[in-house]
Structure formats: C-alpha cells, structure tokens
Design a protein around this motif. Sequence first.
Motif, short mmCIF file in Angstrom:
data_model
loop_
_atom_site.label_atom_id
_atom_site.label_comp_id
_atom_site.label_asym_id
_atom_site.label_seq_id
_atom_site.Cartn_x
_atom_site.Cartn_y
_atom_site.Cartn_z
N SER A 114 -0.30 10.95 48.50
CA SER A 114 0.63 10.82 49.62
C SER A 114 0.42 11.93 50.64
CB SER A 114 2.09 10.84 49.12
OG SER A 114 2.37 12.04 48.44
N THR A 115 0.11 13.15 50.16
CA THR A 115 -0.16 14.26 51.06
C THR A 115 -1.47 14.05 51.78
OG1 THR A 115 1.05 15.77 49.60
CG2 THR A 115 -0.40 16.77 51.23
N ALA A 116 -2.45 13.49 51.08
CA ALA A 116 -3.76 13.25 51.69
C ALA A 116 -3.69 12.24 52.82
CB ALA A 116 -4.75 12.78 50.62
N PHE A 117 -2.64 11.40 52.82
CA PHE A 117 -2.50 10.34 53.81
C PHE A 117 -1.66 10.74 55.03
CE2 PHE A 117 -4.04 6.86 51.06
CZ PHE A 117 -4.60 6.02 52.02
N ILE A 118 -1.09 11.95 55.04
CA ILE A 118 -0.18 12.29 56.13
C ILE A 118 -0.93 12.35 57.47
CG2 ILE A 118 1.41 13.54 54.64
CD1 ILE A 118 0.31 16.12 55.68
N ASN A 122 -6.15 8.46 58.99
CA ASN A 122 -5.70 9.80 58.59
C ASN A 122 -6.42 10.34 57.35
OD1 ASN A 122 -3.55 10.28 60.57
ND2 ASN A 122 -2.49 8.57 59.56
N LEU A 123 -6.53 9.49 56.32
CA LEU A 123 -7.11 9.95 55.06
C LEU A 123 -8.53 10.49 55.23
CD1 LEU A 123 -7.00 10.32 52.02
CD2 LEU A 123 -7.68 7.93 51.75
N ALA A 124 -9.41 9.71 55.82
CA ALA A 124 -10.80 10.14 55.98
C ALA A 124 -10.92 11.41 56.84
CB ALA A 124 -11.64 9.01 56.59
N PRO A 125 -10.23 11.50 57.99
CA PRO A 125 -10.29 12.73 58.79
C PRO A 125 -9.72 13.94 58.06
CG PRO A 125 -9.48 10.92 60.13
CD PRO A 125 -9.49 10.44 58.70
N ASN A 126 -8.69 13.71 57.25
CA ASN A 126 -8.09 14.83 56.50
C ASN A 126 -9.07 15.42 55.49
OD1 ASN A 126 -5.74 14.46 57.91
ND2 ASN A 126 -4.64 13.43 56.25
N LEU A 127 -9.75 14.54 54.78
CA LEU A 127 -10.72 15.01 53.78
C LEU A 127 -11.94 15.62 54.45
CD1 LEU A 127 -10.58 12.25 51.00
CD2 LEU A 127 -9.11 14.24 51.38
N THR A 128 -12.32 15.07 55.60
CA THR A 128 -13.44 15.65 56.35
C THR A 128 -13.12 17.07 56.79
OG1 THR A 128 -14.20 13.50 57.17
CG2 THR A 128 -14.85 15.44 58.44
N LEU A 129 -11.86 17.28 57.22
CA LEU A 129 -11.42 18.61 57.63
C LEU A 129 -11.54 19.60 56.47
CD1 LEU A 129 -10.08 20.61 59.57
CD2 LEU A 129 -7.86 19.69 58.87
N TRP A 166 -0.03 1.57 47.48
CA TRP A 166 0.39 1.39 48.87
C TRP A 166 -0.75 1.69 49.85
CZ3 TRP A 166 -0.58 6.22 50.54
CH2 TRP A 166 -0.40 7.26 49.64
N GLY A 167 -1.79 2.38 49.35
CA GLY A 167 -2.93 2.70 50.20
C GLY A 167 -3.68 1.46 50.66
N LEU A 168 -3.45 0.33 49.97
CA LEU A 168 -4.12 -0.92 50.35
C LEU A 168 -3.73 -1.35 51.76
CD1 LEU A 168 -3.71 -2.89 46.99
CD2 LEU A 168 -5.88 -2.16 48.02
N SER A 169 -2.52 -0.99 52.16
CA SER A 169 -2.03 -1.40 53.49
C SER A 169 -2.34 -0.37 54.57
CB SER A 169 -0.52 -1.66 53.43
OG SER A 169 0.17 -0.46 53.10
N LEU A 196 -9.56 16.59 43.18
CA LEU A 196 -8.28 16.93 42.58
C LEU A 196 -7.13 16.61 43.53
CD1 LEU A 196 -7.43 20.22 40.69
CD2 LEU A 196 -6.01 19.49 42.60
N PHE A 197 -7.30 16.98 44.79
CA PHE A 197 -6.28 16.76 45.82
C PHE A 197 -5.95 15.29 45.97
CE2 PHE A 197 -5.35 16.39 50.50
CZ PHE A 197 -4.09 16.97 50.45
N LEU A 198 -6.98 14.47 46.09
CA LEU A 198 -6.76 13.04 46.28
C LEU A 198 -6.19 12.39 45.03
CD1 LEU A 198 -7.03 10.59 48.09
CD2 LEU A 198 -9.43 10.38 47.40
#
Length: 238
Positions: free
Chosen positions: A62-66, A35-42, A26-29, A55-57
């Motif tokens: 789904s949590t990484a995309f919130i 959200n994903l990139a800023p979350n991982l940057t944080l 579903w990440g394709l859409s 590991l998280f990703l």
Amino acid sequence: MPFYDFLKSVLLMNEKVVKTFKIARWGLSQDVQKNLAPNLTLLREIGVPQSSISLFLSYYPSTAFIKHTKFDELVKEVKNLGFDPIKSVFVHAIHVLASHRKVNWEHKIEVYQRWGLSKDETLFAFKKHPGCMTIAEENITKTMDFLVNRMGWPSEYVSRNPIVLLFSLEKRIIPRCSVFQILLSKGLIKKDLTLCTILQPKEKYFLENYVTKFQQNIPQLLEVYQGKSDLSDLGIGS
C-alpha cells in the motif's frame, strides 16, 4: 504491464509474488506505471538495493502505491533524517512515515519525552528501529513504566535499544525480567548484563542459558518464568 506480471518482474521468486498478490489484490485495478513503477525506480536511483525493494513491495504494497509526488517527499524526509538507502531500515522508515500523520508523529515524540527522552534521542531510537514509532501510547507507557520504574533501567538506555519496546510485556518482558531478578539475587549472573542480552535472544536460547542451566540451583525457576509462581515465593520483593 499487468499487476501480477509487474510483481514477478520485481520480486522474481514465485513464492513472494503469490504472497504479495494475495495481500494486495486491489492492485489489479491500479495502473502500475502511474505511481508504483516510478516509486520503485526512485528507490533504485538513490541506491536502495534490490533486496530492500523486494522487501518493501512484499511487506508494504500500500505504501509502494502511494502518489509519486508524496512518495518523493517521504524519501527526501527519510534521507534528511540520516537513514542510509543501502540499509533495509530505509524502506521501513518510509512506511512508518507514510503511515503517520504529522500530528500523530509529534504526539508520539511527546509520549517519549514524558519519559525523559529528548527529541533527538527519540529520533535516534527511530533510526535504529522505525517500528518504535508505531507502538500504541498505552503500550509504550506500560513497557517504559516497567523497565524504568520497576527494573531501574534508565530511559535513555531503552532508547538505545528500541527493539525491546516491540516485545510483549506480559509474554516476554516480565517473564524474562523475573528470571533475571532471581538469578541476580542469587549471584548467578552479573548485574551488568544488558537489556538486549536478556530480552532479545530467541526463546530456545533464553531457556537453555537462563532457565534450564540454573534449575538445579533454583527448581522453581521454570515455574516463575511460566507465571505459575511469583518472585515473592522465592523471597524476592516485587
């Protein structure tokens, strides 16, 4: 950046990329930059190592995309609970908190309180193993009842070793505790063996050190472990 390419830039190993892609097509859409990139940057900014981010990703896409604002709140909450960003348990805690609404979280604390654990003791258990807050109430009750009322282990001892609550009661805890009771009754092991010493080792290690090792003394030991014989068959009260 397309989703697949983004996964490859973070996970690096093709095996991990393919595995994650399969469970998160579903990440394709999704716009990974939203959200994903800023979350991982944080996560990187607060000192979470690459291994934990991978590991998280991989396990919790789904949590990484919130939503980033929500993710930022979760990260702050986990830090306030005393989790160390350097340890992998930090990202596990983020996922658990993200998966539980506040009302469910408070109810789970109440469930543990019924077994004599304070809120601080429950949070201590959560810090050791976040998964203890994801267990169904019925399973918590059954396992605590067996360990506390049947085996006589104090509830606070269980809270210091919360990983045991994630083990299967029927397939792991009861068979191993049955072996423990038999060996203890025969004076073949010391009473002060810890809960984790009995329940945590891998199957092969447990069989070699607590079943096979003593089968000459107690031929029925394997049958009890496999559930084919009962403790009463050896004259031991249940």
